[in-house]
Each structure stands twice: as structure tokens, then as C-alpha cells.
Design a protein around this motif. Structure first.
Motif, mmCIF file in Angstrom:
data_model
loop_
_atom_site.group_PDB
_atom_site.id
_atom_site.type_symbol
_atom_site.label_atom_id
_atom_site.label_comp_id
_atom_site.label_asym_id
_atom_site.label_seq_id
_atom_site.Cartn_x
_atom_site.Cartn_y
_atom_site.Cartn_z
ATOM 1 N N UNK A 197 2.888 7.653 -2.905
ATOM 2 C CA UNK A 197 2.992 8.104 -4.299
ATOM 3 C C UNK A 197 1.765 8.896 -4.729
ATOM 4 N N UNK A 198 1.945 9.858 -5.649
ATOM 5 C CA UNK A 198 0.787 10.642 -6.122
ATOM 6 C C UNK A 198 -0.108 9.755 -6.987
ATOM 7 N N UNK A 199 -1.361 10.027 -6.933
ATOM 8 C CA UNK A 199 -2.290 9.328 -7.834
ATOM 9 C C UNK A 199 -2.631 7.911 -7.421
ATOM 10 N N UNK A 200 -2.162 7.463 -6.273
ATOM 11 C CA UNK A 200 -2.529 6.097 -5.848
ATOM 12 C C UNK A 200 -3.919 6.154 -5.209
ATOM 13 N N UNK A 201 -4.797 5.254 -5.623
ATOM 14 C CA UNK A 201 -6.138 5.353 -5.037
ATOM 15 C C UNK A 201 -6.203 4.687 -3.646
ATOM 16 N N UNK A 202 -7.310 4.933 -2.959
ATOM 17 C CA UNK A 202 -7.454 4.477 -1.569
ATOM 18 C C UNK A 202 -7.232 2.978 -1.445
ATOM 19 N N UNK A 203 -7.768 2.247 -2.421
ATOM 20 C CA UNK A 203 -7.682 0.787 -2.295
ATOM 21 C C UNK A 203 -6.229 0.306 -2.299
ATOM 22 N N UNK A 204 -5.438 0.867 -3.257
ATOM 23 C CA UNK A 204 -4.028 0.457 -3.336
ATOM 24 C C UNK A 204 -3.336 0.815 -2.025
ATOM 25 N N UNK A 205 -3.609 2.027 -1.523
ATOM 26 C CA UNK A 205 -2.969 2.443 -0.274
ATOM 27 C C UNK A 205 -3.303 1.465 0.845
ATOM 28 N N UNK A 206 -4.575 1.091 0.932
ATOM 29 C CA UNK A 206 -4.984 0.180 2.020
ATOM 30 C C UNK A 206 -4.266 -1.167 1.902
ATOM 31 N N UNK A 207 -4.215 -1.697 0.663
ATOM 32 C CA UNK A 207 -3.529 -2.991 0.485
ATOM 33 C C UNK A 207 -2.059 -2.863 0.895
ATOM 34 N N UNK A 208 -1.414 -1.761 0.444
ATOM 35 C CA UNK A 208 0.009 -1.579 0.767
ATOM 36 C C UNK A 208 0.215 -1.488 2.275
ATOM 37 N N UNK A 209 -0.671 -0.741 2.934
ATOM 38 C CA UNK A 209 -0.550 -0.604 4.393
ATOM 39 C C UNK A 209 -0.711 -1.961 5.072
ATOM 40 N N UNK A 210 -1.664 -2.740 4.563
ATOM 41 C CA UNK A 210 -1.885 -4.081 5.137
ATOM 42 C C UNK A 210 -0.626 -4.936 5.051
ATOM 43 N N UNK A 211 -0.022 -4.951 3.835
ATOM 44 C CA UNK A 211 1.167 -5.791 3.636
ATOM 45 C C UNK A 211 2.310 -5.259 4.502
ATOM 46 N N UNK A 217 5.048 -9.154 -8.438
ATOM 47 C CA UNK A 217 3.776 -9.016 -7.708
ATOM 48 C C UNK A 217 3.550 -7.558 -7.309
ATOM 49 N N UNK A 218 4.645 -6.887 -6.898
ATOM 50 C CA UNK A 218 4.508 -5.473 -6.523
ATOM 51 C C UNK A 218 4.026 -4.661 -7.720
ATOM 52 N N UNK A 219 4.591 -4.994 -8.854
ATOM 53 C CA UNK A 219 4.210 -4.278 -10.065
ATOM 54 C C UNK A 219 2.707 -4.457 -10.315
ATOM 55 N N UNK A 220 2.249 -5.733 -10.161
ATOM 56 C CA UNK A 220 0.815 -6.014 -10.351
ATOM 57 C C UNK A 220 -0.037 -5.220 -9.363
ATOM 58 N N UNK A 221 0.479 -5.182 -8.139
ATOM 59 C CA UNK A 221 -0.296 -4.528 -7.076
ATOM 60 C C UNK A 221 -0.450 -3.038 -7.371
ATOM 61 N N UNK A 222 0.663 -2.400 -7.786
ATOM 62 C CA UNK A 222 0.634 -0.946 -7.936
ATOM 63 C C UNK A 222 0.098 -0.518 -9.297
ATOM 64 N N UNK A 223 0.411 -1.322 -10.337
ATOM 65 C CA UNK A 223 0.046 -0.848 -11.682
ATOM 66 C C UNK A 223 -0.930 -1.761 -12.404
ATOM 67 N N UNK A 224 -1.222 -2.883 -11.811
ATOM 68 C CA UNK A 224 -2.040 -3.880 -12.522
ATOM 69 C C UNK A 224 -3.516 -3.510 -12.537
ATOM 70 N N UNK A 225 -4.296 -4.440 -13.117
ATOM 71 C CA UNK A 225 -5.732 -4.196 -13.194
ATOM 72 C C UNK A 225 -6.368 -4.433 -11.825
ATOM 73 N N UNK A 226 -7.562 -3.831 -11.642
ATOM 74 C CA UNK A 226 -8.199 -3.927 -10.327
ATOM 75 C C UNK A 226 -8.449 -5.363 -9.875
ATOM 76 N N UNK A 227 -8.922 -6.224 -10.834
ATOM 77 C CA UNK A 227 -9.298 -7.559 -10.360
ATOM 78 C C UNK A 227 -8.090 -8.393 -9.934
ATOM 79 N N UNK A 228 -6.894 -8.019 -10.407
ATOM 80 C CA UNK A 228 -5.711 -8.814 -10.010
ATOM 81 C C UNK A 228 -5.091 -8.310 -8.708
ATOM 82 N N UNK A 229 -5.594 -7.142 -8.263
ATOM 83 C CA UNK A 229 -4.909 -6.521 -7.129
ATOM 84 C C UNK A 229 -5.037 -7.362 -5.846
ATOM 85 N N UNK A 230 -6.247 -7.868 -5.609
ATOM 86 C CA UNK A 230 -6.448 -8.663 -4.380
ATOM 87 C C UNK A 230 -5.536 -9.868 -4.355
ATOM 88 N N UNK A 231 -5.482 -10.548 -5.520
ATOM 89 C CA UNK A 231 -4.662 -11.756 -5.606
ATOM 90 C C UNK A 231 -3.199 -11.410 -5.330
#
Length: 1211
Positions: free
Chosen positions: A133-147, A84-98
Motif C-alpha cells: 500500500x502507498x504511504x506505509x512506513x518501513x516499520x509497518x511493512x516489516x511487521x506485515x512481512x514478519x506475520x 488487530x489488522x486495523x490496529x497494525x495498519x492504522x493504529x498508533x505506533x506504540x500499539x503496533x508491536x502488541x
């Protein structure tokens, strides 16, 4: 079998049809949720893979994951997490929320700590990568912070090794350019902070403060940092205290120097200060004045609006204009200065709640400003201003009770009342409903704190009440508030104040009785009850014509009373109100009674309303108007008699009272046969298991016997049914107070009643003192009860019988057989009781006969003889007092007993407010002061009580005499005079009060004496003064409290080891003193809360008490519960440090060979600690303490502790 089902479901889950897939997922969820589900290793792998696969499915559903986490092995959970972490950090945008939701699900569902450890390890590293991490966009950062926030919240304590790494990663994000990232980082650091060590917390704070002090930062960054400070202090509570020195000045500076349009900066600064006030009350102490001035300045901060309306115009014409003006008043959607005002109001409220000792200052500085700000134009802020003012009123009520003088907060409040009323009246004319509700809340609190303060302002408030009740736009909520206020104000002021306004008030109140919403109706009926009392406060009536109002009130209530389909609360209010109406206006409602009384009787037959109806009949029966009840009387008495058999205790109690009133008022219309039935029912209620009920039953019995018209059969029934119960009751060691008085009256009434001879009664009373084979001997308390009943019986029977009884009793004493000790014991007590009520000097030498018993070998006979001698002396002072004084001088050996006799005399005289002759006072004093340094503690205590009680009779002479001896070289004398002062401070007002007021300090200051006995005496005296007359000591408390706190500390020099040969025994001489000191603080919290600064007391003093001896812990637990209730912020601030001593107490196990008494004491101790923990658990905000949370978890896991805790919580 289960596995086959699962395989079938898995097949469908991978099918083509998306509805099939969805239904199959749902079936799987059901299977997984079953209790007995267990999967083998292969199936686990399949399951976890398929569920993860499903997450990518558009028709998928995350819910299948939750039960799966609990049912599969550690390795599987870890594998799922990594995927799941892999999906969150490297996966496609639509799978990130899930993926994010799935990870959160895993975090919240993991139960065992071993799984948690390994999941968190891998998860936290990947999340940190996602955040920094470098190159992580705002959305990924926000999700990671939330978790991460969730992870830290649940498992922060398990991650101690990574704390530093995490903190570094998060602090770097505080300077991110994205507001959303900064916001989430703040909550993440706050979640982390509560489990950080002190060093790391300091590091985080220093870092944030450094950013704050950096002048070059952009204002939005500064705002984030200020929010961070506030969040930190909310998360860690009192642990933030040491950093306030760095942060508070910076925040205050930002508030005052921020640019004009940076309102949010000011708002956040004030919010942070508010959290400091609530969470670190001890350390913020030095800044409270500064913060007060700051909040008052910003309470009216409104840069874009100039208030040019003339202040005090109250005429209506202006009012109309003002309303039109407000329609097109200046509005500016950009203007957010209201946020600053709101934050200032809340910050001020925090100051009021957490600093009771600043009340007087708050009244001088904050109160006028708050009242002025009721005119606030932004409604939400106005509500906060009103709430802050309500907090000020509440704190005033908390802090001071009883009488008040000029420097009492309530006196200061009284001076402000006209301004408050004027300002509130303006609010009551506003259009907004919310504002009016707030205004009534203020008035309500005002009446509660100062009951009679509105007498001069009723006229100006009436239009506001009227408008609130009849206005078309008024909501039920507003009506209820207005009605509650009306009820409170009527109940607390004298009726004549309302007479000019009855007409204006009665119409809207009566129309509210007809409202559809039941809560409004019920409240309106309660107001009607008060209105009835106001209309006719006494039966004569004076100068006010109430008749025009009688029928409208009656009709309004009757329509509610007869209506069956309505709420129970309305039914009950209508019944009580009708009872009041009939008892007050019955003479004007003669034609209506036959219609309405049967309705009330009918309500007695209904289980829901019967208790209320019984009470209503009690009110009617007690009416001086002698209401004609003939149409229902028989029915009522029959119903009531049946109620005496019911199990409902409250119903039986009310029934006894009502029957009593009915028989007093209508005895001639109730037949003797009914009396007999009532007596039979009564007799079953007489027992020591419910003394209150017993007292009521015996009172009713006396009323029945006292009725001249009752037939001989009534007396007979009483003798057969009630007397045996009474003779059993008298042997009870629990008998006291009202029940004992009722029992005495019962025996007196029985002598008067027919068929019962005095001799038989006396004999049965005396023989009830004999030890019986079933219950063994009779307790000391029971002997006193019997003696009192014998005395009442003798006096009721007349002089001749009384004399013969006294003669018989003295004969028992003369018969000097030591075998007959129980008989002699009772005889002495009876003589004392009779002698106190009647002069026995006609019986020659009675005093010498009594004093002979001082020689008895039995202790209880000696003390009974001294009791008897003292009480006989009360009957004839001039004869027996000189005899006692003379004996004390001459009989060295009998001194202690004779002093007890003297104490009996003095105590009785002080209670009856009698005077002594001057010569005997001098003689008594000389004698008492001679014995005040006796080696015997018992003698000193008796002397002190005698001195204290004489001081009530002759204060002018005694106070100086006692004061002189406070500097006596003998410690025993010093202790005795302080204890004497303790005995002279009683609850009722006495003439000693004015004389001792200027001198009390010289007695109480002995709390710093070198001798522990004297210190303890001073602590006890302070405790009594705080309980009975707090005003005596309030002025000296600032000086006394530090000395008192000092007495709560364990003093090593008072601990000694006694060598008993085979073993050594440690004796702690300071224990009694510490216990007394804590009990004194407990009393002070009730009466002088504004003087006690709880923050400086809890740590270190209360904390050390919680770790002390059993006797000290008990009062400390009580104090802790009280503080949690009254000063929650002070307790929250140090909650962590209190957990450990409580934890030790509840986990303490007595030794294997402990005796039963020790085991019981330990059980009591655990219950007492759990009671304190339950109070702490009720404080909102307690959840920020991890230690307390883990203590609660520990309790909930232990079966026995949890059961005890639950039963205590529900008490």
C-alpha cells in the motif's frame, strides 16, 4: 458456575488498579486453559472484546489470547483478527508491536483448517495491503512481512488461489531501498516457495535471475537477489534443479568479476552454490569442476594481506618471533574477506559430501590446498577449513573399505600424510585452544580412516600432545580431544613405535588421571589401558624396560579405584584399567596384590560396577603370568556363581566367560563342590531362546568336565542336570554355529568323563530323533545336529565303538521296511557325518548299501543318501570318487542325487584346501560341462556350485574353461558358468583371485545378454563380487552400472498372462531379475559408494522400485534408508517424488478375503516402508519438503501407524 467466575474476573480486568488488572488477566488465562472451559455466545463476545481492549493497556499481557483462540467460535477469531489488522495498519505506533505479536499468536494457535481458511483469507489481503500500500512506513511493512512469513510457513498450502497475488506483491519488494524490508522479503518468498506450483516457482526464479543479469543494478540489490536465489534453492530443494542452467554461470561470473571491496557479494554467491550442491546434486553435476576451481581460488582469497613468512621453517627460535609478531600483526576491522574464505570452505565441504565419485580428483586438486590453508589467520575460518578436511577424510572412509591399491582414495591420502602432520604440528603450537582442538579432531579422523599412517610421525606429534595436557591454559575439552587421539593412535599402531616416547607421554597422561573433571579422568584411564599394552606387548618383553613405569601407573589408578565418590564412568574405567595392569605387570606387583584384589572383589558386590569387575577378572584370569589370586579366589567364584541367577543378560554372559577362564587357570584351587553348584546354575541357561548364552554355558561345562581333578560327582551332576537340557536343545530347529559346536564338544567330553557309558549316550541321542507326542516330528535341521553329535561321540569313543555303530547304522538301512523312514533318514545322515571324519572303507560295500536308498519313495531319504554318499567319499577319495563319477555316467535317473554327492565332495575339498588328482579333475569337468545345459534348474545349480568350488582348487585350469563357455550358444550354459564364477568369489583370499581378475569383465558383461536367466546370473555374480571382493570389480563399474540399473525397470515383454480357464493369472518373469538387481545395488552402496552416482539412480530407478511388487519394494526400502544415511543430499534433492510411493505403501489395505499370509506380508511391507521413512526423517533439511511433512503428519494422526513408527524409531 464457570461463567460466574469469569464475569467476576472480567469486572476486575476493567478496574482502575493496574495490579488488579494484571492479576485478573492472569486468572483469566488459567480459566481459559482449563480443559472443560466452554463459553456461550454472549460471553464469547465479551471475552474477545475485553482481551482486545487489554492489549492497549500498558499493564496488559498478550498471553491471554493464546487459549482464547482455541476456545471461541470462528466468527470471533475472524473479528479479532480484523480488529488487530486495523490496529497494525492504522493504529498508533506504540500499539503496533502488541498488535503484531497478537496476530502472530493467532496464526500459531489456530488449529482447525476451517478457521485457518477464513482467518488467512482476510489476513493475507490486509497484509498485502500493508506491504504494497502507498504511504506505509518501513516499520509497518516489516511487521506485515514478519506475520506473512509465519502465515506462509504454517498455511502456505491452503492459500493456493492467492499464490500469484502474493508472489507479485513480494517480488516488488525485492527492489525496495530499505535493507530490512529486502531481508524480510527474502525469507517471506522462501516460505512461500515451498508450496508454490512449478510454474509459479519458475516465474519467481526467472524474475530474480532477470534482476541479477541486469548490469545496472546497485551492488546491494544484487546481493539481495543472490541471497534470494540461495534461499529459494534451500526452500524448494531439487525442484530448483531445472533453473541451475540460468543461475550458476551468473553466480560464478559475479564471484570472479565483483569489485575488490564487495566481499559480501562473493560470500552470498558461494553460499548459494553451496546450497545448490547440497539440494540439487543431480543437476549441478555438470558444474562441479567449475565450482571446485572457484572454491579453491577463494579459499585463499585475502587481498589485504601478503603472506611473506617463509613457508617451511620449523625451528623454535623463529617460532618465538612469530608469536611476538602475531601480537601486533596487521588488523583491519573493515576487512571482511574472511567471510569469502569461510563461504568457500563450506562450499568445498558441500562438494566433498555430495560427490563421492570425485574423491580422487579432490585429492589431487583440493587436498594440498586445504592442508596449505591450515595456516589461515582468522580463527573461525580456520575451523571451517579443518572441518572441510575432516569431511574429506570421512568421505574417504565411507567410500573405501578393505585392501587398497594405487588409485584408491586412501592411497592418495597416505601420500599426503607427512604434509598434514607438518601443518597440524604448526597448529598445535598456536596459542588458541579452539585451533588445537580442531587440529586434534583432524588427527583423530585421520587415524580412524588410515589406522597405521602415523608410525613415522609419532615423535613430531608427542610435544603437541604433551603441551595440550600440561599447559596451564588448556581447557578440559582440549585435554579430552588430545587423550582420545592418543588412545586411538596407540590402539592402531605397533607398540614399538611408542617406546622411545613413553617417558614423555606417561607423565602428562598420569597427571590427567588425577584431574577433577570426570570426563578427562575417564579418558586418561582409557589411555592408560592402551599404555599398559604398549609397555609390555608380550610377556617375554624385548629390549624395552617397562619396570620404572609399573608403580607410577599402578598408584595413579589405585587412587582412582579406591575413591568412592566419583562418576560411574571413572569407576568403570579404573576397574578395567586395573584389571589390565594386574594381568600385564602382576609379576612386578606381588606385594600390592593383597591390597588391590579385594577392592576389585568389593566392586563386584556393587550393582553399578559389577559387570565391569567381572570382565576385569576375566582379563586377570587369562593372563599368562598366572597371577596369584589365592586371597580372593573363593569369594570371586561364589559371587560369580550367584550372578548366573541374575536377570541381567550381559552380566550372565560375562560371568560364564570369566568362570571359564578362572577354571582353566586355577581349577586345582577351586573345589569340586563349587563345580557342582556351578553346573546346577548352568543347566538353567541352556535353551534355544538364547544360543549365544547356551554356547558359553556348554563351553564352561566342558571345561569343568575336562578338569582331571574333578570328582565323580561332577560327572553325575552333569548327567542329571545338563544332559536332559542338551537333549532338548538338540531337537531345536534353531541350533547352529557356535552353540552346535559347543554341543558336539559337550557330548565328546561326556564320553571321557566318568559315569557315562557310550551306549547310553548314543541311545539317548538316537532316540531324541523320534517324534514325540508333545512336539510332533523333528525338523530337518535337528536331524543334522543329532547326526553331527553322533559322529563326534563315535570318534571320541574310539575305533571299536565307532565300527560297531557304523555296523548298526548299515543294518538299519538293510532292513528294508518303508515304514521306518525316520530311522533310515537319521542313519544315513549319521553315516555321512562319521564317514566325513573317518575312512569307512573297512566296511565292505557301504557305498552300495547307501546308494540303495536312492530308490526310496521318500524325497528326504533320497537327499540324505546323496549327502551320506558324498561325505563318505570325502573320507577316502581314491576309493569312492571314481565310484560316484562312474555312477553319474551310467545312472541317468539318479543323476541329480549323484551330482549332489559330488557337490558335497567338492565343497568339502575346497574348504579344506585339498587337491584332487589331475585325472579325476578332467573327468569331473567333462561330466559337469555335459550337464551344464540340463533342462532342470536344480541340476544346473548343483553343476555351477561344483564348478565354482573346483575353480578354487584348480583356478588355472577352470577360469579359461569357464570363459570359453560365456559365448556358448546355449543360454543355460552361459548362465551356469556365470553362477559358477559367483560361487568361486569367496571372502577369504584365494589363489583364483589373480587369475580371475583380468577375466571377470567377460563374465559380468553377460548382464546385457538376451536371455533373462543369464542376466540374472550376472547380476547375482556382481552382487557376490561387490560383497566379498569389491576390488575385483571397481574398475568396471562405470560400464556395468548403467546396465545394472537397466535391469531394475519393469519390462513389459516379460509379463505374460496364463489362461487358467475360470480366471486369468498374470506372471511377471522379470520380477526375480529386478529383485536381484536392487539387492545388488544395496550391496554396492556398502562397498563401492564412490563409484555409484546416487543422484542418477534414485530417480527414476529407485522411485520405480518403490512402486513395484512386494519383493522389489523391500530391498528398495533398505536402499533408501542406506542412501539417507550415506548420501543425504542426494536423497533430499528428490525427496518430494519419493513420498507418493511410500504413502501408497503404508496406506495399502489387503482385500477383504485375503489369506493370512497376504495380510502378514502387507504388515511386513508397511513396517519396512516406515523404517525407510524413519531414516528419511533423520536427514537434516527434510523439513523443506511439504509433501514429506504432510506424510509425517498423516502418520502421526493414524494410531496404528504412529505406534509402529515409534517402535521402529526406537529400535
Amino acid at each position: 458456575m464457570a461463567n460466574i467466575t469469569i464475569m467476576g474476573i472480567l469486572e476486575k480486568m476493567t478496574g482502575k488498579d493496574k495490579d488488579y488488572r494484571y492479576m485478573a488477566t492472569s486468572d483469566l488465562l488459567n480459566e481459559l486453559s482449563k480443559e472443560g472451559f466452554k463459553a456461550d455466545a454472549d460471553l464469547e463476545v465479551k471475552l474477545s472484546n475485553i482481551v482486545l481492549q487489554q492489549l492497549d493497556d500498558a499493564a496488559g499481557d498478550v498471553s491471554g489470547l493464546a487459549p482464547l483462540v482455541k476456545k471461541v467460535s470462528e466468527a470471533r477469531v475472524l473479528e479479532m483478527t480484523n480488529k488487530l489488522c486495523d490496529k497494525l495498519l492504522n493504529g498508533r505506533d506504540q500499539h503496533r508491536d502488541i498488535a503484531s505479536i497478537a496476530l502472530k499468536t493467532i496464526v500459531s494457535e489456530v488449529t482447525s483448517s476451517s478457521v485457518a481458511q477464513c482467518v488467512i483469507l482476510s489476513l493475507s489481503l490486509q497484509l498485502i495491503k500493508g506491504i504494497t500500500g502507498p504511504g506505509m512506513n518501513t516499520e509497518i511493512k516489516c511487521e506485515c512481512l514478519d506475520i506473512l512469513c509465519d502465515v506462509l510457513h504454517r498455511f502456505g498450502n491452503l492459500m493456493a488461489k492467492d499464490h500469484e497475488l502474493l508472489l507479485g506483491a513480494l517480488l516488488s519488494q525485492l527492489s525496495s531501498n530499505q535493507a530490512s524490508i529486502r531481508k524480510k522479503t527474502v525469507s517471506c518468498i522462501a516460505s512461500l516457495a515451498s508450496s508454490l506450483s512449478d510454474d509459479l516457482l519458475a516465474k519467481a526464479t526467472v524474475e530474480v535471475v532477470k534482476l541479477l543479469k541486469n548490469k545496472g543494478t546497485k551492488s546491494e540489490m544484487t546481493r539481495t537477489n543472490i541471497q534470494m536465489i540461495g534461499a529459494l534453492s534451500r526452500a524448494v530443494g531439487y525442484r530448483f534443479g531445472p533453473h541451475l542452467g540460468d543461475t550458476v554461470p551468473v553466480l560464478i561470473n559475479y564471484c570472479t568479476t565483483a569489485s575488490e571491496n564487495d566481499e559480501e557479494l562473493r560470500e552470498y554467491s558461494l553460499q548459494a552454490l553451496e546450497s545448490f550442491l547440497l539440494r540439487c546434486p543431480r543437476d549441478i553435476y555438470s558444474y562441479s569442476d567449475e565450482i571446485l576451481h572457484l572454491t579453491l581460488e577463494f579459499l585463499s582469497y585475502d587481498p589485504n594481506f601478503t603472506d611473506n613468512m617463509e613457508e617451511d621453517t620449523d625451528d623454535e627460535s623463529h617460532e618465538e618471533e612469530e608469536e611476538d609478531e602475531s601480537e601486533n600483526e596487521y588488523t583491519d576491522d573493515e576487512d571482511i574477506s574472511w567471510k569469502v574464505r569461510r563461504a568457500a570452505a563450506k562450499c568445498l565441504a558441500a562438494l566433498i559430501v555430495s560427490r563421492p565419485e570425485m574423491l580422487s580428483k579432490l585429492y589431487e586438486e583440493a587436498c594440498p590446498k586445504l592442508i596449505d590453508r591450515f595456516k589461515e589467520r582468522e580463527e573461525n575460518v580456520k575451523m571451517d577449513v579443518l572441518n572441510t578436511f575432516i569431511e574429506l577424510l570421512r568421505q574417504t572412509g565411507n567410500v573405501s573399505k578393505g585392501q587398497f591399491d594405487a588409485d584408491d582414495p586412501r592411497w592418495l591420502l597416505k601420500q599426503e600424510v607427512p604434509k598434514v602432520v607438518k601443518s597440524i604440528n604448526r597448529q598445535l603450537r598456536e596459542k588458541s585452544i579452539k585451533t588445537k582442538v580442531g587440529a586434534f579432531s583432524v588427527l583423530k579422523e585421520l587415524v580412524v580412516v588410515l589406522p597405521d599412517c602415523l608410525a613415522d610421525h609419532i615423535g613430531s606429534l608427542v610435544p603437541g600432545i604433551e603441551k595440550a595436557l600440561i599447559d596451564k591454559s588448556a581447557t578440559s575439552n582440549l585435554k579430552i580431544e588430545a587423550l582420545i587421539f592418543t588412545r586411538l593412535v596407540m590402539a592402531s599402531h605397533s607398540p614399538s613405535v611408542f617406546h622411545p616416547y613413553v617417558k614423555a607421554l606417561s607423565t602428562p597422561v598420569l597427571s590427567a588421571v588425577g584431574e577433577r573433571y570426570y570426563k578427562v579422568t575417564a579418558e586418561a584411564l582409557r589411555v592408560c589401558g592402551e599404555l599398559v599394552r604398549v609397555l609390555r606387548p608380550n610377556i617375554e618383553g624385548y629390549g624395552f624396560d617397562f619396570k620404572p613405569y609399573v608403580h607410577p601407573i599402578y598408584d595413579a589408578i589405585m587412587s582412582r579405584l579406591t575413591n568412592q565418590d566419583q562418576d560411574q564412568e571413572v569407576k568403570e574405567c579404573a576397574i578395567s584399567c586395573m584389571g589390565l595392569v594386574i594381568s600385564t605387570f602382576g609379576d612386578n606387583l606381588k606385594s600390592e596384590l593383597p591390597a588391590c584384589l579385594p577392592v576389585l572383589v568389593d566392586r563386584m558386590g556393587n550393582e553399578i560396577t559389577r559387570l565391569t569387575a567381572v570382565k576385569a577378572f576375566a582379563v586377570i584370569a587369562a593372563s599368562p603370568l598366572q597371577i596369584d589370586l589365592s586371597c580372593v579366589l573363593e569369594h570371586v567364584v561364589a559371587e560369580l556363581t550367584a550372578f548366573l541367577r541374575k536377570a541381567n543378560r550381559a552380566l550372565r554372559q560375562a560371568t560364564l566367560g570369566t568362570l571359564n577362564s578362572l577354571i582353566i587357570a586355577y581349577g586345582d584351587k577351586i573345589g569340586s563342590s563349587s563345580y557342582e553348584v556351578i553346573i546346577v546354575e548352568l543347566s538353567t541357561l541352556i535353551s534355544d531362546s538364547d544360543l549365544h548364552m547356551t554356547a558359553l554355558a556348554l563351553e564352561l561345562c566342558c571345561t569343568l568336565m575336562a578338569d582331571r581333578r574333578s570328582s565323580p560327582n561332577v560327572g553325575l551332576t552333569v548327567r542329571n542336570k545338563v544332559l536332559p537340557q542338551a537333549l532338548t536343545l538338540i531337537r531345536s530347529s534353531l541350533l547352529q554355529g557356535q552353540a552346535l559346536l559347543a554341543l558336539q564338544n559337550f557330548f565328546a567330553a561326556l564320553v571321557y568323563s566318568a559315569n557315562t557309558s557310550f551306549d547310553v549316550l548314543l541311545d539317548s541321542l538316537l532316540s531324541s530323533a523320534k517324534p514325540s507326542p508333545q512336539s510332533g516330528g523333528v525338523s530337518k535341521q535337528a536331524l543334522y545336529s543329532i547326526a553331527q553329535c553322533v559322529a563326534v561321540l563315535c570318534l571320541a569313543a574310539g575305533d571299536q565303538k565307532c565300527s560297531s555303530t557304523v555296523k548298526m547304522l548299515t543294518d538299519i538301512l538293510k532292513d528294508d521296511s518303508s515304514t521306518n523312514s525316520a530311522k533310515q533318514h537319521l542313519a544315513l545322515l549319521c553315516l555321512g557325518e562319521v564317514g566325513r571324519r573317518k575312512d569307512l572303507s573297512s566296511h565292505a560295500n557301504i557305498e552300495t548299501i547307501v546308494i540303495e536308498s536312492f530308490q526310496s519313495p521318500f524325497e528326504e531319504i533320497k537327499s540324505a543318501a546323496s549327502y551320506a554318499l558324498g561325505n563318505i567319499a570325502v573320507g577316502n577319495l581314491s576309493k569312492y570318487l571314481p565310484f560316484i563319477l562312474d555312477q553319474i555316467d551310467n545312472q541317468q535317473k539318479k543323476q541329480y542325487l549323484l551330482l549332489h554327492s559330488l557337490k558335497e565332495v567338492i565343497v568339502r575339498q575346497s574348504v579344506d584346501k585339498a587337491e584332487f588328482q589331475d585325472s579325476s579333475v578332467e573327468k569331473i569337468l567333462k561330466l559337469l560341462f555335459n550337464h551344464s545345459e540340463s533342462e532342470e534348474e536344480g541340476v544346473r545349480n548343483v553343476v555351477a556350485e561344483c564348478l565354482g568350488k573346483i575353480a578354487l582348487i584348480e583356478p588355472a585350469e577352470l577360469v579359461p574353461a569357464l570363459k570359453v563357455r560365456t559365448s556358448s550358444p546355449s543360454a543355460f550354459t552361459r548362465a551356469t558358468v556365470v553362477i559358477a564364477v559367483k560361487y568361486s568369489i569367496v571372502e577369504r583370499p584365494e589363489k583364483i583371485d589373480d587369475i580371475i581378475y583380468p577375466e571377470i569383465a567377460s563374465f559380468l558383461m553377460l548382464i546385457k545378454d538376451s536371455d533373462r536367466h543369464v542376466r540374472r546370473a550376472a547380476v547375482l555374480a556382481l552382487s557376490t563380487a561387490a560383497h566379498n571382493k569389491p576390488n575385483l570389480i571397481k574398475g568396471f563399474l562405470p560400464e556395468l552400472l548403467p546396465l545394472l540399473y537397466d535391469q531394475t525397470i519393469v519390462k513389459q515383454e516379460l509379463i505374460r498372462t496364463v489362461d487358467l480357464g475360470p480366471f486369468k493369472h498374470v506372471v511377471d518373469d522379470g520380477l526375480e531379475l529386478r529383485k536381484a538387481a536392487f539387492e545388488c545395488v544395496d550391496t554396492l552402496l556398502d562397498s563401492c559408494l564412490d563409484q555409484v552416482n546416487p543422484s542418477s539412480f534414485i530417480v527414476p530407478y529407485l522411485k520405480s522400485g518403490l512402486e513395484d511388487h512386494y519383493d522389489v519394494k523391500m530391498p528398495c526400502h533398505l536402499i533408501l534408508s542406506k542412501l539417507a544415511d550415506k548420501c543425504p543430499s542426494a536423497v533430499l534433492a528428490v525427496l518430494d517424488s519419493l513420498v507418493e510411493p511410500l504413502q501408497k505403501t503404508i496406506n495399502f489395505k489387503p482385500k477383504q478375503d485375503a489369506v493370512k499370509q497376504e495380510v502378514d506380508r502387507n504388515e511386513d511391507m508397511i513396517r519396512s516402508a516406515l523404517r525407510a521413512i524413519a531414516s528419511l526423517n533423520r536427514i537434516s533439511g527434510g523439513e523443506c519438503s511439504h509433501k514429506f511433512k504432510s506424510l509425517m503428519t498423516e502418520i502421526s494422526k493414524s494410531h496404528t501407524l504412529w505406534e509402529q513408527y515409534c517402535s521402529i524409531r526406537n529400535e
